[in-house]
Scaffold this active site. Structure first.
Site, PDB file in Angstrom:
ATOM      1  N   HIS A 264      -3.898  -0.853  -8.202  1.00 18.12           N
ATOM      2  CA  HIS A 264      -4.547  -0.746  -9.504  1.00 18.12           C
ATOM      3  C   HIS A 264      -5.533   0.402  -9.445  1.00 18.12           C
ATOM      4  CE1 HIS A 264      -6.770  -1.859 -13.110  1.00 18.12           C
ATOM      5  NE2 HIS A 264      -5.676  -2.526 -13.433  1.00 18.12           N
ATOM      6  N   ASP A 317       0.476  -8.343 -12.834  1.00 18.06           N
ATOM      7  CA  ASP A 317       1.904  -8.297 -13.158  1.00 18.06           C
ATOM      8  C   ASP A 317       2.795  -8.857 -12.058  1.00 18.06           C
ATOM      9  OD1 ASP A 317       1.781  -7.358 -15.678  1.00 18.06           O
ATOM     10  OD2 ASP A 317       1.902  -5.247 -15.136  1.00 18.06           O
TER      11      ASP A 317
HETATM   12  N1  CMC Z   1       2.968   0.284  -3.487  1.00 12.81           N
HETATM   13  C1  CMC Z   1       2.858   1.154  -2.458  1.00 12.81           C
HETATM   14  N2  CMC Z   1       1.943   2.142  -2.405  1.00 12.81           N
HETATM   15  C2  CMC Z   1       1.089   2.233  -3.448  1.00 12.81           C
HETATM   16  C3  CMC Z   1       1.142   1.355  -4.545  1.00 12.81           C
HETATM   17  C4  CMC Z   1       2.136   0.359  -4.528  1.00 12.81           C
HETATM   18  N3  CMC Z   1       2.259  -0.497  -5.568  1.00 12.81           N
HETATM   19  N4  CMC Z   1       0.194   1.685  -5.433  1.00 12.81           N
HETATM   20  C5  CMC Z   1      -0.441   2.744  -4.921  1.00 12.81           C
HETATM   21  N5  CMC Z   1       0.101   3.079  -3.718  1.00 12.81           N
HETATM   22  C6  CMC Z   1      -0.298   4.177  -2.840  1.00 12.81           C
HETATM   23  C7  CMC Z   1       0.221   5.497  -3.396  1.00 12.81           C
HETATM   24  O1  CMC Z   1       1.529   5.784  -2.945  1.00 12.81           O
HETATM   25  C8  CMC Z   1      -0.807   6.467  -2.859  1.00 12.81           C
HETATM   26  O2  CMC Z   1      -0.525   6.695  -1.499  1.00 12.81           O
HETATM   27  P1  CMC Z   1      -0.846   8.127  -0.830  1.00 12.81           P
HETATM   28  O3  CMC Z   1      -2.336   8.295  -0.980  1.00 12.81           O
HETATM   29  O4  CMC Z   1      -0.385   7.957   0.578  1.00 12.81           O
HETATM   30  O5  CMC Z   1      -0.075   9.126  -1.626  1.00 12.81           O
HETATM   31  C9  CMC Z   1      -2.114   5.660  -2.919  1.00 12.81           C
HETATM   32  O6  CMC Z   1      -1.709   4.288  -2.900  1.00 12.81           O
HETATM   33  C10 CMC Z   1      -2.916   5.919  -4.159  1.00 12.81           C
HETATM   34  O7  CMC Z   1      -2.041   5.847  -5.289  1.00 12.81           O
HETATM   35  P2  CMC Z   1      -2.406   6.476  -6.691  1.00 12.81           P
HETATM   36  O8  CMC Z   1      -1.166   6.573  -7.517  1.00 12.81           O
HETATM   37  O9  CMC Z   1      -3.196   7.719  -6.505  1.00 12.81           O
HETATM   38  O10 CMC Z   1      -3.391   5.386  -7.243  1.00 12.81           O
HETATM   39  P3  CMC Z   1      -3.607   5.046  -8.739  1.00 12.81           P
HETATM   40  O11 CMC Z   1      -4.930   4.428  -8.846  1.00 12.81           O
HETATM   41  O12 CMC Z   1      -3.383   6.224  -9.587  1.00 12.81           O
HETATM   42  O13 CMC Z   1      -2.421   3.995  -8.989  1.00 12.81           O
HETATM   43  C11 CMC Z   1      -1.080   2.380 -10.052  1.00 12.81           C
HETATM   44  C12 CMC Z   1      -2.510   2.865  -9.791  1.00 12.81           C
HETATM   45  C13 CMC Z   1      -1.165   1.079 -10.839  1.00 12.81           C
HETATM   46  C14 CMC Z   1      -0.342   3.441 -10.884  1.00 12.81           C
HETATM   47  C15 CMC Z   1      -0.338   2.164  -8.709  1.00 12.81           C
HETATM   48  O14 CMC Z   1      -1.054   1.278  -7.888  1.00 12.81           O
HETATM   49  C16 CMC Z   1       1.096   1.675  -8.897  1.00 12.81           C
HETATM   50  O15 CMC Z   1       1.985   2.488  -9.150  1.00 12.81           O
HETATM   51  N6  CMC Z   1       1.328   0.329  -8.790  1.00 12.81           N
HETATM   52  C17 CMC Z   1       2.640  -0.228  -9.041  1.00 12.81           C
HETATM   53  C18 CMC Z   1       2.815  -0.449 -10.548  1.00 12.81           C
HETATM   54  C19 CMC Z   1       2.041  -1.638 -11.046  1.00 12.81           C
HETATM   55  O16 CMC Z   1       2.058  -2.708 -10.444  1.00 12.81           O
HETATM   56  N7  CMC Z   1       1.365  -1.470 -12.218  1.00 12.81           N
HETATM   57  C20 CMC Z   1       0.657  -2.563 -12.876  1.00 12.81           C
HETATM   58  C21 CMC Z   1      -0.825  -2.378 -12.827  1.00 12.81           C
HETATM   59  S1  CMC Z   1      -1.698  -3.894 -13.330  1.00 12.81           S
HETATM   60  C22 CMC Z   1      -1.337  -4.031 -15.003  1.00 12.81           C
HETATM   61  C23 CMC Z   1      -2.186  -3.109 -15.795  1.00 12.81           C
HETATM   62  O17 CMC Z   1      -3.368  -3.404 -15.970  1.00 12.81           O
HETATM   63  O18 CMC Z   1      -1.665  -2.069 -16.240  1.00 12.81           O
END
Ligand code: CMC
Length: 381
Positions: A264, A317
């Site tokens: 998140h 989720d």
């Molecule tokens: N599984 C594996 N690795 C992950 C995940 C995950 N679900 N989420 C983040 N990471 C890793 C990502 O690959 C990155 O690694 P590195 O630094 O080595 O490249 C690191 O964590 C940081 O990721 P980011 O994309 O910069 O972080 P963010 O804050 O932008 O991401 C997110 C937030 C929700 C887009 C992401 O965690 C994600 O894609 N999660 C899966 C989708 C999901 O479950 N979404 C629902 C969110 S809750 C409902 C809502 O409120 O919307």
């Protein structure tokens, strides 16, 4: 010094940027705490109802019994969707339910008597109407695409029961109603999430609430926001049995794929909404004689535990999809359920934006070529 020469630090994805102030909800990501109008989400999930929570968000305080009864009646009276909008739903029935919802909300603006009235009173009334109309749209579409007649809202049922009734055509059990009710409460608002931000951007141009909600629905659709629950259930179905969960997740992580339902932007501790759905998903699975989905997801959660040290924890989720699945709701409706719960949050944030409006217009640092000579079309190779 020109903008080109100045050292510019980027806030990509607006990470960590405070956009404005709010009195609606607060996500305290480091300690895994969520509040609506000062009330802890745990108290609301355990003790409130969705109607009460909508009232709290829209009016800023919990209602008295008389106010809640009146509000419930208003919601009921507002749930009807005009016939021409049902006709539009019929004509786009093959599209993804979120595309149908986006189209139908947009079409509703042609029939709402106050579409272009941006006064706080009219925006509040439209927020209540859209909150009530959204489940009617989602259910009417699902029935139409399955060759069934849409079911009229039933004024004797509460919001959550009415949703399940309009979807399935029969009154749900008390336990299923309570589950749905809690799920809607947990999704009602969530700080400056991507869809609320999208809604605020639209409102900041003085566009009306229907435009803002269309922007909210559009932004919610992606799997990194509202679409994750559908992807989690897809994953559970692909895994198929508990013993295969570990190798499935290993493979996925080795390929560099994300595991949906984890991570998140704001929470680095566990999403406080998740625990309510985890326990309820287990109870529902046991009650339905299908404990396997909870077991598969628990095995996934276990494998992902080391990621918590990097702040990648389970989110809301992760568990919601298995609940909807066990309630017999088609997977492609999962995001629409999130949207139904979130309309009050979009409405309250649009009201806040309008109250103290400023155009939301950030900058982009240009990194493309400069001073390129223009070549007339006939001289280009
Ligand atoms: N599984 C594996 N690795 C992950 C995940 C995950 N679900 N989420 C983040 N990471 C890793 C990502 O690959 C990155 O690694 P590195 O630094 O080595 O490249 C690191 O964590 C940081 O990721 P980011 O994309 O910069 O972080 P963010 O804050 O932008 O991401 C997110 C937030 C929700 C887009 C992401 O965690 C994600 O894609 N999660 C899966 C989708 C999901 O479950 N979404 C629902 C969110 S809750 C409902 C809502 O409120 O919307």
């Amino acid at each position: 010094m020109t903008t080109q020469q100045r050292e510019i630090s980027l806030a990509r994805g607006l990470k960590g940027v405070y956009l404005d102030t709010t009195e609606s909800s607060d996500v305290q990501g480091d300690i895994g705490k969520l509040i609506y109008r000062g009330y802890n989400i745990h108290d609301l999930a355990e003790q409130s109802t969705f109607e009460e929570t909508i009232y709290l968000l829209l009016y800023g305080k919990l209602p008295t019994r008389a106010q809640l009864n009146q509000f419930g009646a208003t919601l009921h009276q507002s749930g009807k969707v005009p016939g021409p909008v049902i006709d539009i739903i019929r004509s786009v029935q093959k599209s993804h339910p979120m595309d149908v919802l986006r189209t139908a909300v947009s079409a509703l603006s042609a029939f709402d008597p106050e579409t272009e009235d941006n006064s706080p009173e009219a925006t509040l009334r439209k927020g209540i109407r859209l909150t009530a109309q959204t489940p009617t749209i989602v259910c009417a579409h699902d029935r139409i695409r399955h060759g069934l007649k849409p079911v009229e809202p039933n004024p004797s049922l509460n919001f959550a029961a009415n949703f399940l009734y309009m979807l399935k055509g029969e009154a749900p059990s008390e336990a299923d109603t309570k589950l749905m009710d809690t799920d809607f409460i947990l999704h009602a608002d969530h700080g400056s999430n991507a869809s609320a931000f999208g809604a605020r951007v639209a409102a900041s141009t003085l566009a009306d609430l229907h435009c803002a909600v269309v922007a909210g629905v559009a932004t919610l659709k992606g799997p990194w926001h509202g679409g994750a629950a559908e992807k989690v259930m897809e994953m559970a179905l692909e895994i198929g049995e508990e013993s295969k969960a570990l190798s499935y997740i290993e493979d996925r992580l080795k390929k560099g794929d994300r595991v949906m339902g984890f991570g998140h932007r704001v929470y680095t501790a566990e999403d406080p909404r998740a625990r309510h759905l985890r326990d309820r998903a287990k109870a529902l699975g046991d009650r339905m004689g299908q404990p396997k989905w909870w077991r598969i997801l628990s095995a996934v959660e276990e494998r992902m535990r080391p990621y918590a040290r990097r702040g990648i924890c389970v989110n809301v989720d992760f568990w919601s999809g298995s609940i909807y699945y066990l309630l017999g709701i088609p997977e492609d409706l999962f995001i629409s359920i999130f949207a139904i719960g979130r309309v009050p949050g979009w409405a309250v944030q649009v009201l806040e934006q309008q109250k103290n409006n400023i155009l939301i217009r950030p900058l982009l640092k240009y990194v493309g070529p400069m001073d390129v000579p223009y070549v007339p079309i006939d001289q280009r190779s």
